[in-house]
Design an enzyme around this catalytic site. Structure first.
Site, PDB file in Angstrom:
ATOM      1  N   CYS A   2     -10.448   9.842   9.666  1.00 45.58           N
ATOM      2  CA  CYS A   2     -11.220  11.055  10.064  1.00 45.58           C
ATOM      3  C   CYS A   2      -9.907  12.145  10.376  1.00 45.58           C
ATOM      4  CB  CYS A   2     -12.248  10.976  10.973  1.00 45.58           C
ATOM      5  SG  CYS A   2     -13.600   9.756  10.743  1.00 45.58           S
ATOM      6  N   ARG A  27      -4.813  11.422   4.442  1.00 45.60           N
ATOM      7  CA  ARG A  27      -5.189  10.396   5.315  1.00 45.60           C
ATOM      8  C   ARG A  27      -6.595   9.640   4.812  1.00 45.60           C
ATOM      9  NH1 ARG A  27      -3.740  11.733  10.911  1.00 45.60           N
ATOM     10  NH2 ARG A  27      -5.771  10.910  11.574  1.00 45.60           N
ATOM     11  N   TRP A  75     -14.287   9.453   7.519  1.00 44.25           N
ATOM     12  CA  TRP A  75     -13.932   8.343   6.722  1.00 44.25           C
ATOM     13  C   TRP A  75     -15.160   7.459   7.550  1.00 44.25           C
ATOM     14  CZ3 TRP A  75     -12.255   3.339   8.219  1.00 44.25           C
ATOM     15  CH2 TRP A  75     -11.810   2.503   7.377  1.00 44.25           C
ATOM     16  N   ASN A  99     -13.690  12.449  16.103  1.00 38.88           N
ATOM     17  CA  ASN A  99     -12.954  11.325  15.408  1.00 38.88           C
ATOM     18  C   ASN A  99     -12.853  10.203  16.468  1.00 38.88           C
ATOM     19  OD1 ASN A  99     -11.977  12.962  13.379  1.00 38.88           O
ATOM     20  ND2 ASN A  99      -9.882  12.849  14.074  1.00 38.88           N
ATOM     21  N   GLY A 100     -13.072   8.942  15.927  1.00 37.48           N
ATOM     22  CA  GLY A 100     -13.231   7.751  17.074  1.00 37.48           C
ATOM     23  C   GLY A 100     -14.537   7.299  16.824  1.00 37.48           C
ATOM     24  N   GLU A 473       4.936  -7.228   1.465  1.00 37.91           N
ATOM     25  CA  GLU A 473       5.062  -6.163   1.031  1.00 37.91           C
ATOM     26  C   GLU A 473       4.513  -5.780  -0.411  1.00 37.91           C
ATOM     27  OE1 GLU A 473       4.341  -3.933   3.043  1.00 37.91           O
ATOM     28  OE2 GLU A 473       5.058  -1.976   1.941  1.00 37.91           O
ATOM     29  N   LYS A 477       1.228  -3.702  -1.508  1.00 35.38           N
ATOM     30  CA  LYS A 477       1.415  -2.288  -2.394  1.00 35.38           C
ATOM     31  C   LYS A 477       0.528  -2.400  -3.681  1.00 35.38           C
ATOM     32  CE  LYS A 477       2.558  -0.318  -0.093  1.00 35.38           C
ATOM     33  NZ  LYS A 477       2.971  -0.440   1.186  1.00 35.38           N
ATOM     34  N   GLU A 480      -3.315  -2.530  -2.770  1.00 36.76           N
ATOM     35  CA  GLU A 480      -3.906  -1.287  -2.235  1.00 36.76           C
ATOM     36  C   GLU A 480      -4.147  -0.338  -3.116  1.00 36.76           C
ATOM     37  OE1 GLU A 480      -0.441  -0.694   0.639  1.00 36.76           O
ATOM     38  OE2 GLU A 480      -1.789   0.279   1.928  1.00 36.76           O
ATOM     39  N   HIS A 496       2.597 -26.727  -1.094  1.00 42.81           N
ATOM     40  CA  HIS A 496       1.732 -27.188  -0.375  1.00 42.81           C
ATOM     41  C   HIS A 496       0.236 -26.720  -0.618  1.00 42.81           C
ATOM     42  CE1 HIS A 496       4.930 -28.708   1.897  1.00 42.81           C
ATOM     43  NE2 HIS A 496       5.791 -27.503   1.868  1.00 42.81           N
ATOM     44  N   LYS A 592      -4.815   6.872   5.672  1.00 44.54           N
ATOM     45  CA  LYS A 592      -3.517   6.794   6.173  1.00 44.54           C
ATOM     46  C   LYS A 592      -3.003   6.328   7.609  1.00 44.54           C
ATOM     47  CE  LYS A 592       1.075   7.509   5.099  1.00 44.54           C
ATOM     48  NZ  LYS A 592       1.579   6.445   4.635  1.00 44.54           N
TER      49      LYS A 592
HETATM   50  C1  F6R Z   1       0.166   0.017   3.832  1.00 42.23           C
HETATM   51  C2  F6R Z   1       0.076   0.794   4.908  1.00 42.23           C
HETATM   52  C3  F6R Z   1      -0.688   0.247   6.353  1.00 42.23           C
HETATM   53  C4  F6R Z   1       0.040   0.815   7.549  1.00 42.23           C
HETATM   54  C5  F6R Z   1      -0.699   0.300   8.703  1.00 42.23           C
HETATM   55  C6  F6R Z   1       0.048   0.420  10.094  1.00 42.23           C
HETATM   56  O1  F6R Z   1       0.773   0.876   2.764  1.00 42.23           O
HETATM   57  O2  F6R Z   1       0.294   2.079   4.896  1.00 42.23           O
HETATM   58  O3  F6R Z   1      -0.760  -0.980   5.953  1.00 42.23           O
HETATM   59  O4  F6R Z   1       1.272   0.337   7.438  1.00 42.23           O
HETATM   60  O5  F6R Z   1      -1.966   0.938   8.661  1.00 42.23           O
HETATM   61  O6  F6R Z   1      -0.080   1.771  10.168  1.00 42.23           O
HETATM   62  P1  F6R Z   1       1.379   2.575  10.968  1.00 42.23           P
HETATM   63  O7  F6R Z   1       2.426   2.120  10.368  1.00 42.23           O
HETATM   64  O8  F6R Z   1       0.964   3.906  11.098  1.00 42.23           O
HETATM   65  O9  F6R Z   1       0.883   1.902  12.304  1.00 42.23           O
END
Ligand code: F6R
Length: 597
Positions: A2, A27, A75, A99-100, A473, A477, A480, A496, A592
């Protein structure tokens, strides 16, 4: 997640609010809305989906002269993404954005319902506006009613409320979710936002509110705020610069931002972290790294580097797990939180817990003045610049680089590395940052290859040592933005259990660095290949057992290979997702900055 914007002034409010929300779009959100209060009238518009739908809804509306406005991108947490559930939430004469999460909203709702209050949405937020109006009805002036309302709430919030009862004022409150008030010193306009992005270019001074702040703001009150700071920033840095997606642009700029990350910190003479000058390293005998998602993967990578280079015990914690596991903490461990946004609720709460237990905290973060930076004793900024793609790329690269620098800095302070070793490490870092420069031909090759990876029943990304977090990672990626099933594994772990999945429909992306355990990984890959899994090898040397080969340049150090492979994995995920027709920058269900637990 949000987003909030707010405005007090004489400019056209609708367009200011909409362009503020546009800046927060990256975001992630599923509905949006705005309210404008001018000449005593409230005008509210809401729409599901992208901002363009909201823009269409309020096409014919314009506001001139003095007034107030609030806006929100939602969101969904409580209730589906519908127009009714979108913010602002509406009372009889007041509107609110939030927000929250209000944890005790059910009990407040029930008691208001007993008083005859009718709710139209399924959200937790709606209780706030009705509670406020019920306090006004009981004879409280608007600010007292607002303060009473806030003191009844439990949970995390950033709130803006406007009401016809006080047409020149925005009431605000912050607890656990970020909220900023800003002013343009020339025009005297006042702005609110949940992050810096909508304020850049409009405001010259900002105040980052602290938890527990409740107040009222009109054109005159800004100067009375505490901790006003100048706001600098360059809007251009957040544009796409000719790329189709922010993610692609951010992958391509990694070699530049990595140099920024190293600037003033890395030289052939040694490592310098001014920010840690006053940190007493003698009192530290271990590190705990704590983060979520991609930042957690960077932390895992960092743990290999810190133990190997600085010879300090390092453990890594997932922030969302850490809080509730009753962790045993010792005062002589340095608590390091890693976060791109600096607002991730789980990481922030883990940090608060460690601080309560008396630990010294260091933040490795991309956003100065964020809650995590402000809450920590020390901070190292990653200097990645604004990252807009929801799938993190350059933030990860810079986090790993900062952790690598930190490992060397600690080793230097502990007298572990001699001059020649320090020089060698510094030169390797420079080489590693150069390795992230995207080779257009390689990109083209990956793009062509991507069409072979759109089916199947899933992906394994495998690697050993520090290439294991990189494999995690790579898998994150891909899932996602492509929505394909992908898992990261240490390659030695396949036998295993996971190898049971190996067949013609399993894609294995294998990270095979020349400079680290090559033969060990190779035999793990052979086991998969023998069971008909499709092997896509990332290596400098051709591996005859692969079905596809993505060649990375030959290098003398595994960290240079690490950064080369990182770029390949990012481009691979991007190209698969593009072929599948997905919105790479705003993938479904993701936000985001994850400011709720
Ligand atoms: C993946 C991604 C998320 C963030 C996670 C932590 O591409 O962006 O997994 O890494 O939500 O976010 P931050 O780094 O902002 O604490």
């Amino acid at each position: 997640m949000c987003g909030i914007v707010g405005y007090i002034g004489n400019n056209e409010k609708k367009s200011l609010l909409l362009s503020g929300l546009k800046e927060l779009e990256y975001r992630g959100y599923d509905s949006a809305g705005i309210s404008v209060l001018e000449n005593g009238e409230l005008h509210t518009f809401k729409a599901v989906g992208k901002l363009i739908n909201l823009e269409r809804k309020c096409e014919g509306f314009h506001s001139s002269g003095f007034g107030l406005g609030i806006g929100h991108t939602r969101w969904a947490t409580h209730g589906k993404p519908t127009e009714i559930n979108a913010h602002p939430h509406i009372g009889h004469y007041s509107n609110i954005v939030h927000n929250g999460i209000i944890e005790n909203y059910q009990s407040i709702k029930e008691s208001l319902q007993k008083q005859g209050c009718v709710f139209s949405s399924q959200t937790d937020t709606e209780v706030i506006v009705h509670l406020f109006e019920s306090y006004v009805t009981q004879g409280n002036d608007p600010f007292s009613a607002f303060k009473k309302t806030i003191s009844d709430l439990k949970g995390a919030y950033a709130i803006l409320l406007i009401t016809q009862k006080s047409p020149d004022t925005i009431f605000y409150a912050k607890n656990g979710s970020p909220l900023i008030i800003a002013r343009n010193t020339k025009t005297k306009e006042v702005f609110f936002a949940s992050s810096d992005a909508p304020l850049i270019g409009l405001a010259s001074e900002v105040c980052y509110l602290e938890d527990g702040e409740v107040g009222k703001m009109d054109l005159e009150s800004f100067a009375r705020l505490k901790n006003i700071k100048p706001l600098s920033g360059d809007k251009l840095s957040a544009q796409k610069d000719g790329f189709t997606f922010f993610m692609e642009k951010e992958i391509y700029e990694q070699h530049k931002v990595l140099l920024e990350t190293m600037m003033g910190r890395v030289s052939e003479e040694g490592f310098c972290l001014d920010e840690l000058e006053s940190l007493n390293l003698d009192s530290i005998n271990s590190l705990t790294l704590c983060a979520c998602g991609t930042s957690y993967h960077a932390s895992l990578a960092g743990s290999y580097l810190i133990e190997r280079i600085a010879k300090l015990k390092t453990k890594v914690e997932i922030a969302s797990e850490f809080r509730y596991k009753e962790p045993i903490l010792h005062k002589n461990e340095l608590f390091v939180v890693i976060s791109q946004s600096g607002e991730t609720a789980d990481t922030l709460e883990a940090l608060k817990l460690a601080k309560q237990k008396g630990l010294t905290a260091l933040a490795i973060c991309n956003v100065d003045n964020s809650s995590i930076v402000r809450e920590s004793d020390y901070s190292l900024l990653t200097r990645a610049g604004i990252e807009k793609g929801v799938a993190s790329t350059k933030a990860f690269a810079t986090q790993v680089m900062v952790l690598w620098i930190l490992a060397n800095f600690l080793a230097q302070k502990r007298g572990i590395l001699d001059k020649a070793m320090l020089k060698n490490e510094a030169n390797t870092m420079l080489e590693a940052s150069k390795a992230t420069q995207v080779d257009k031909k390689l990109h083209e090759h990956i793009k062509r290859l991507s069409r072979r990876y759109l089916h199947g029943h899933g992906f394994f990304f495998i690697g050993r040592d520090i290439f294991y977090p990189l494999a995690l990672e790579g898998a994150l990626k891909l899932k996602e933005i492509s929505y394909l099933h992908a898992e990261g594994y240490p390659s030695g772990e396949m036998k295993h259990g996971p190898i049971a999945l190996a067949d013609l429909g399993l894609f294995c992306v294998t990270l095979m660095p020349q400079n680290l355990l090559y033969d060990k990984v190779k035999s793990n890959v052979e086991e998969l290949s023998a069971r008909d899994a499709m092997i896509c090898a990332l290596s400098a040397e051709y591996y005859e057992g692969c079905d596809d080969w993505i060649a990375i340049p030959s290098a003398k150090h595994y960290m240079v290979e690490f950064f080369s492979m990182m770029v390949v994995l990012q481009v691979f995920a991007l190209e698969v997702a593009v072929r599948l027709g997905n919105d790479v920058d705003m993938p479904r269900n993701l936000a985001k900055s994850v400011t709720v637990e």
